[in-house]
Design a protein around this motif. Structure first.
Motif, short mmCIF file in Angstrom:
data_model
loop_
_atom_site.label_atom_id
_atom_site.label_comp_id
_atom_site.label_asym_id
_atom_site.label_seq_id
_atom_site.Cartn_x
_atom_site.Cartn_y
_atom_site.Cartn_z
N LYS A 85 0.84 -1.21 0.00
CA LYS A 85 0.00 0.00 0.00
C LYS A 85 0.88 1.26 0.00
O LYS A 85 0.52 2.29 0.59
CB LYS A 85 -0.94 0.03 1.22
CG LYS A 85 -1.88 -1.16 1.33
CD LYS A 85 -3.20 -0.86 0.66
CE LYS A 85 -4.30 -1.81 1.04
NZ LYS A 85 -4.06 -3.22 0.72
N GLU A 86 2.02 1.15 -0.65
CA GLU A 86 2.93 2.28 -0.76
C GLU A 86 3.33 2.45 -2.22
O GLU A 86 2.93 1.67 -3.09
CB GLU A 86 4.15 2.09 0.13
CG GLU A 86 3.80 2.09 1.61
CD GLU A 86 4.99 2.35 2.51
OE1 GLU A 86 6.10 2.61 2.00
OE2 GLU A 86 4.81 2.28 3.74
N LEU A 87 4.13 3.50 -2.49
CA LEU A 87 4.61 3.75 -3.84
C LEU A 87 6.04 3.25 -3.99
O LEU A 87 6.90 3.57 -3.18
CB LEU A 87 4.57 5.25 -4.15
CG LEU A 87 3.19 5.92 -4.17
CD1 LEU A 87 3.35 7.43 -4.33
CD2 LEU A 87 2.32 5.36 -5.28
N ASP A 88 6.27 2.45 -5.03
CA ASP A 88 7.63 2.11 -5.42
C ASP A 88 8.03 3.12 -6.51
O ASP A 88 7.17 3.62 -7.24
CB ASP A 88 7.71 0.69 -5.99
CG ASP A 88 7.45 -0.37 -4.92
OD1 ASP A 88 7.66 -0.07 -3.72
OD2 ASP A 88 7.03 -1.48 -5.28
N ILE A 126 10.12 17.27 -6.31
CA ILE A 126 8.98 16.35 -6.37
C ILE A 126 7.73 17.12 -6.80
O ILE A 126 7.35 18.11 -6.16
CB ILE A 126 8.73 15.66 -5.01
CG1 ILE A 126 9.97 14.86 -4.58
CG2 ILE A 126 7.51 14.74 -5.09
CD1 ILE A 126 9.83 14.18 -3.23
N LEU A 127 7.12 16.67 -7.89
CA LEU A 127 5.84 17.23 -8.33
C LEU A 127 4.74 16.35 -7.74
O LEU A 127 4.69 15.14 -8.01
CB LEU A 127 5.76 17.25 -9.86
CG LEU A 127 4.53 17.97 -10.43
CD1 LEU A 127 4.61 19.47 -10.15
CD2 LEU A 127 4.42 17.73 -11.93
N LEU A 128 3.89 16.96 -6.93
CA LEU A 128 2.87 16.20 -6.19
C LEU A 128 1.48 16.40 -6.77
O LEU A 128 1.07 17.54 -7.02
CB LEU A 128 2.86 16.63 -4.72
CG LEU A 128 4.11 16.25 -3.92
CD1 LEU A 128 4.25 17.15 -2.73
CD2 LEU A 128 4.02 14.81 -3.49
N PRO A 129 0.74 15.31 -6.96
CA PRO A 129 -0.65 15.45 -7.37
C PRO A 129 -1.53 15.80 -6.17
O PRO A 129 -1.08 15.73 -5.02
CB PRO A 129 -0.99 14.05 -7.90
CG PRO A 129 -0.14 13.14 -7.08
CD PRO A 129 1.12 13.90 -6.78
N GLY A 143 -6.90 10.43 -0.69
CA GLY A 143 -7.32 9.70 0.50
C GLY A 143 -6.56 8.41 0.78
O GLY A 143 -6.75 7.80 1.81
N GLY A 144 -5.67 8.03 -0.14
CA GLY A 144 -4.92 6.79 0.06
C GLY A 144 -3.66 6.97 0.90
O GLY A 144 -3.10 6.00 1.41
N GLY A 145 -3.22 8.21 1.02
CA GLY A 145 -2.02 8.48 1.81
C GLY A 145 -0.72 8.05 1.16
O GLY A 145 0.33 8.03 1.81
N PHE A 146 -0.76 7.72 -0.13
CA PHE A 146 0.44 7.19 -0.80
C PHE A 146 1.61 8.17 -0.78
O PHE A 146 2.74 7.81 -0.46
CB PHE A 146 0.12 6.81 -2.26
CG PHE A 146 -0.75 5.60 -2.39
CD1 PHE A 146 -0.22 4.33 -2.22
CD2 PHE A 146 -2.10 5.71 -2.67
CE1 PHE A 146 -1.01 3.20 -2.34
CE2 PHE A 146 -2.91 4.59 -2.78
CZ PHE A 146 -2.36 3.33 -2.62
N TYR A 147 1.33 9.43 -1.12
CA TYR A 147 2.42 10.41 -1.18
C TYR A 147 2.87 10.84 0.21
O TYR A 147 4.06 11.08 0.43
CB TYR A 147 2.02 11.61 -2.04
CG TYR A 147 2.19 11.32 -3.51
CD1 TYR A 147 3.40 11.56 -4.15
CD2 TYR A 147 1.15 10.77 -4.25
CE1 TYR A 147 3.57 11.26 -5.49
CE2 TYR A 147 1.31 10.47 -5.60
CZ TYR A 147 2.53 10.72 -6.21
OH TYR A 147 2.70 10.41 -7.54
#
Length: 199
Positions: A85-88, A126-129, A143-147
């Protein structure tokens, strides 16, 4: 719970407003935003940038990413890891060959074509959505908290290390009083089609 309800209500309102923009308007405004981001000193001096590919009615990032590749930047992109549940994060060198639709149909790096980057200590920019942003740097994501988890990972490894955190957004995505939790990370720059806001 109240903060989650407030966030969800704001998400729905801003997404609806964003979807009211015509494709032509989104293209035109996205171009103006991309030019402003490319003119940031933090971008010009960066060697390694973490980008993302837009989906839905988001600001289009493709031209900016192409610009970063042309500028000789090392371009990294995230891929959702469903297990953690994270970003690679992977290095991308060619948008046509290195990406394919992933989770939520967002273009993501192909693991068989791209090198996975385990240390993010070289990322300068870092460009953040996000869905909504405040002039105080507050960011409302999906809402996923990934970033937020990714930024926490970067800070945990080296608390003194701080890449430039930038958001590109349509002016209609600027909102006052975005509800924030302790796990929410703020951005340093919010770039719209009409202004560049240094938080």
């Amino acid at each position: 719970m109240a903060i989650q309800v407030a966030k969800q209500s704001l998400r729905q309102r801003i997404i609806a407003a964003r979807e009211q923009l015509t494709v032509a308007d989104r293209t035109r405004l996205s171009h103006a935003i991309s030019v402003r981001i490319a003119n940031l000193n933090a971008y010009r001096t960066a060697n390694t940038v973490l980008a993302y590919m837009n989906f839905g009615a988001e600001v289009s990032t493709e031209k900016w990413v192409q610009q970063a590749l042309r500028d000789g930047k090392c371009v990294l992109m995230p891929k959702v890891n469903c297990a953690t549940k994270e970003l690679d994060v992977y290095r991308v060198t060619n948008l046509q060959h290195d990406l394919a639709p992933g989770k939520w149909n967002i273009l993501e790096p192909l693991v068989e074509r791209c090198d996975k980057i385990n240390s993010l200590q070289d990322v300068d920019f870092i460009l953040l959505p996000g869905i909504a942003f405040g002039r105080d740097g507050a960011r409302l994501g999906y809402g996923g908290g990934f970033y937020d988890k990714l930024l926490a990972r970067i800070k945990n490894v080296n608390p003194s290390y701080c890449p430039a955190l930038v958001a590109g957004a349509f002016a209609i995505q600027l909102v006052e009083g975005i509800p924030q939790e302790t796990t929410d990370h703020k951005v340093e720059w919010v770039v719209t089609e009409t202004e560049t806001i240094k938080v």
